[in-house]
Write a protein that holds these residues in place. Structure first.
Motif, PDB file in Angstrom:
ATOM      1  N   GLY A  53       0.819  -1.212   0.000  1.00 45.82           N
ATOM      2  CA  GLY A  53       0.000   0.000   0.000  1.00 45.82           C
ATOM      3  C   GLY A  53       0.848   1.254   0.000  1.00 45.82           C
ATOM      4  N   ALA A  54       1.911   1.253   0.799  1.00 45.13           N
ATOM      5  CA  ALA A  54       2.823   2.398   0.830  1.00 45.13           C
ATOM      6  C   ALA A  54       3.494   2.570  -0.528  1.00 45.13           C
ATOM      7  N   THR A  55       3.847   1.464  -1.151  1.00 41.83           N
ATOM      8  CA  THR A  55       4.477   1.510  -2.468  1.00 41.83           C
ATOM      9  C   THR A  55       3.526   2.113  -3.494  1.00 41.83           C
ATOM     10  N   ALA A  56       2.307   1.604  -3.538  1.00 42.98           N
ATOM     11  CA  ALA A  56       1.320   2.105  -4.492  1.00 42.98           C
ATOM     12  C   ALA A  56       1.007   3.580  -4.233  1.00 42.98           C
ATOM     13  N   ALA A  57       0.871   3.954  -2.963  1.00 40.73           N
ATOM     14  CA  ALA A  57       0.571   5.348  -2.616  1.00 40.73           C
ATOM     15  C   ALA A  57       1.711   6.271  -3.042  1.00 40.73           C
ATOM     16  N   SER A  58       2.928   5.819  -2.838  1.00 43.37           N
ATOM     17  CA  SER A  58       4.081   6.618  -3.223  1.00 43.37           C
ATOM     18  C   SER A  58       4.121   6.829  -4.735  1.00 43.37           C
ATOM     19  N   PHE A  59       3.895   5.760  -5.478  1.00 43.17           N
ATOM     20  CA  PHE A  59       3.903   5.872  -6.939  1.00 43.17           C
ATOM     21  C   PHE A  59       2.785   6.799  -7.414  1.00 43.17           C
ATOM     22  N   GLU A  60       1.622   6.710  -6.778  1.00 45.57           N
ATOM     23  CA  GLU A  60       0.505   7.583  -7.134  1.00 45.57           C
ATOM     24  C   GLU A  60       0.866   9.038  -6.844  1.00 45.57           C
ATOM     25  N   ALA A  61       1.492   9.284  -5.701  1.00 43.67           N
ATOM     26  CA  ALA A  61       1.897  10.651  -5.346  1.00 43.67           C
ATOM     27  C   ALA A  61       2.952  11.196  -6.305  1.00 43.67           C
ATOM     28  N   LEU A  62       3.725  10.310  -6.901  1.00 43.88           N
ATOM     29  CA  LEU A  62       4.735  10.736  -7.876  1.00 43.88           C
ATOM     30  C   LEU A  62       4.135  10.951  -9.264  1.00 43.88           C
ATOM     31  N   GLY A  63       2.829  10.690  -9.414  1.00 42.81           N
ATOM     32  CA  GLY A  63       2.160  10.911 -10.689  1.00 42.81           C
ATOM     33  C   GLY A  63       1.857   9.642 -11.453  1.00 42.81           C
ATOM     34  N   GLY A  64       1.936   8.503 -10.794  1.00 39.79           N
ATOM     35  CA  GLY A  64       1.671   7.219 -11.443  1.00 39.79           C
ATOM     36  C   GLY A  64       2.953   6.432 -11.638  1.00 39.79           C
ATOM     37  N   VAL A  65       2.795   5.174 -12.017  1.00 45.87           N
ATOM     38  CA  VAL A  65       3.941   4.276 -12.151  1.00 45.87           C
ATOM     39  C   VAL A  65       4.914   4.750 -13.233  1.00 45.87           C
ATOM     40  N   SER A  66       4.402   5.235 -14.339  1.00 45.06           N
ATOM     41  CA  SER A  66       5.286   5.677 -15.429  1.00 45.06           C
ATOM     42  C   SER A  66       6.172   6.843 -15.001  1.00 45.06           C
ATOM     43  N   ALA A  88       6.853   7.663 -11.878  1.00 46.58           N
ATOM     44  CA  ALA A  88       7.721   7.161 -10.807  1.00 46.58           C
ATOM     45  C   ALA A  88       8.924   6.448 -11.413  1.00 46.58           C
ATOM     46  N   ALA A  89       8.692   5.670 -12.465  1.00 44.89           N
ATOM     47  CA  ALA A  89       9.781   4.945 -13.122  1.00 44.89           C
ATOM     48  C   ALA A  89      10.825   5.918 -13.661  1.00 44.89           C
ATOM     49  N   LYS A  90      10.372   6.999 -14.272  1.00 40.62           N
ATOM     50  CA  LYS A  90      11.310   7.997 -14.792  1.00 40.62           C
ATOM     51  C   LYS A  90      12.070   8.674 -13.656  1.00 40.62           C
ATOM     52  N   SER A  91      11.350   8.998 -12.578  1.00 38.54           N
ATOM     53  CA  SER A  91      11.979   9.676 -11.440  1.00 38.54           C
ATOM     54  C   SER A  91      12.985   8.794 -10.717  1.00 38.54           C
ATOM     55  N   LEU A  92      12.698   7.494 -10.661  1.00 36.51           N
ATOM     56  CA  LEU A  92      13.547   6.568  -9.915  1.00 36.51           C
ATOM     57  C   LEU A  92      14.561   5.841 -10.790  1.00 36.51           C
ATOM     58  N   GLY A  93      14.405   5.947 -12.113  1.00 35.21           N
ATOM     59  CA  GLY A  93      15.339   5.291 -13.018  1.00 35.21           C
ATOM     60  C   GLY A  93      15.202   3.776 -13.026  1.00 35.21           C
ATOM     61  N   VAL A  94      13.969   3.304 -12.883  1.00 38.65           N
ATOM     62  CA  VAL A  94      13.682   1.868 -12.857  1.00 38.65           C
ATOM     63  C   VAL A  94      12.521   1.617 -13.811  1.00 38.65           C
ATOM     64  N   ALA A  95      12.510   0.471 -14.454  1.00 33.40           N
ATOM     65  CA  ALA A  95      11.440   0.141 -15.385  1.00 33.40           C
ATOM     66  C   ALA A  95      10.092   0.112 -14.685  1.00 33.40           C
ATOM     67  N   LEU A 100      15.432  -0.685  -0.765  1.00 35.19           N
ATOM     68  CA  LEU A 100      15.514   0.385   0.221  1.00 35.19           C
ATOM     69  C   LEU A 100      15.972   1.701  -0.407  1.00 35.19           C
ATOM     70  N   ASP A 101      16.952   1.652  -1.305  1.00 38.52           N
ATOM     71  CA  ASP A 101      17.435   2.891  -1.919  1.00 38.52           C
ATOM     72  C   ASP A 101      16.335   3.578  -2.726  1.00 38.52           C
ATOM     73  N   LEU A 102      15.502   2.779  -3.399  1.00 38.07           N
ATOM     74  CA  LEU A 102      14.400   3.354  -4.175  1.00 38.07           C
ATOM     75  C   LEU A 102      13.307   3.894  -3.260  1.00 38.07           C
ATOM     76  N   ALA A 103      13.055   3.201  -2.165  1.00 37.93           N
ATOM     77  CA  ALA A 103      12.043   3.656  -1.206  1.00 37.93           C
ATOM     78  C   ALA A 103      12.449   4.993  -0.602  1.00 37.93           C
ATOM     79  N   VAL A 104      13.712   5.113  -0.232  1.00 38.53           N
ATOM     80  CA  VAL A 104      14.202   6.376   0.344  1.00 38.53           C
ATOM     81  C   VAL A 104      14.099   7.490  -0.692  1.00 38.53           C
ATOM     82  N   ARG A 105      14.499   7.202  -1.915  1.00 35.08           N
ATOM     83  CA  ARG A 105      14.425   8.213  -2.989  1.00 35.08           C
ATOM     84  C   ARG A 105      12.983   8.633  -3.234  1.00 35.08           C
ATOM     85  N   ALA A 106      12.065   7.671  -3.272  1.00 33.57           N
ATOM     86  CA  ALA A 106      10.649   7.982  -3.496  1.00 33.57           C
ATOM     87  C   ALA A 106      10.107   8.840  -2.357  1.00 33.57           C
TER      88      ALA A 106
END
Length: 150
Positions: free
Chosen positions: A14-27, A29-36, A57-63
């Motif tokens: 849930g925290a993961t999904a909420a974070s991605f949503e707050a970043l503007g969606g998975v796409s 978030a992927a650009k912001s985090l540099g992950v597919a 953990l590194d991606l979670a902290v960055r997000a």
């Protein structure tokens, strides 16, 4: 790795999904985090096949740093508190005030956005982020009270 309970998995996913949503969606978030985006989708997916696949953990902290709310830090903090003797305990005045502030932030963001009779993309993102934060507080409040009032 020691397996998590279903509640733990739900909290982390849930925290993961909420974070991605707050970043503007998975796409985004992927650009912001540099992950597919396919990898990020697995991290947020509650499906059985991905239930033990968690964000690094590194991606979670960055997000958490990229959003205005520490989704992963809050979830991890809650998992530790749940494991402590006595669990979450009763709803406190402080918790109620935090919930009130989060809900008030949603209302304020919507009022600000509709003031000019036009909601732009930035305002939508702000509203979405405030709703995600409020949802997290509501979920926490539900867990604190045994889920009876949600």
């Amino acid at each position: 790795m020691r397996p998590f309970t279903k509640d733990d998995i739900q909290a982390l996913k849930g925290a993961t999904a909420a974070s991605f949503e707050a970043l503007g969606g998975v796409s985004r978030a992927a650009k912001s985090l540099g992950v597919a985006s396919s990898t990020l989708s697995k991290y947020a997916s509650p499906a059985d096949e991905w239930s033990q696949s968690f964000i690094r953990l590194d991606l979670a902290v960055r997000a958490d740093r990229l959003t205005s709310h520490p989704f992963f830090f809050s979830a991890a903090q809650q998992l530790v508190a749940d494991a402590a003797p006595g669990g979450l305990g009763a709803m406190t005045a402080s918790a109620i005030l935090r919930l009130d502030r989060a809900l008030d932030d949603v209302v304020r963001a919507i009022m600000d956005a509709v003031e000019d009779n036009h909601i732009d993309a930035g305002e939508r993102a702000t509203i979405r982020e405030k709703i995600v934060v409020a949802h997290e507080f509501l979920a926490l409040a539900g867990r604190m009270t045994g889920g009876g009032w949600l």
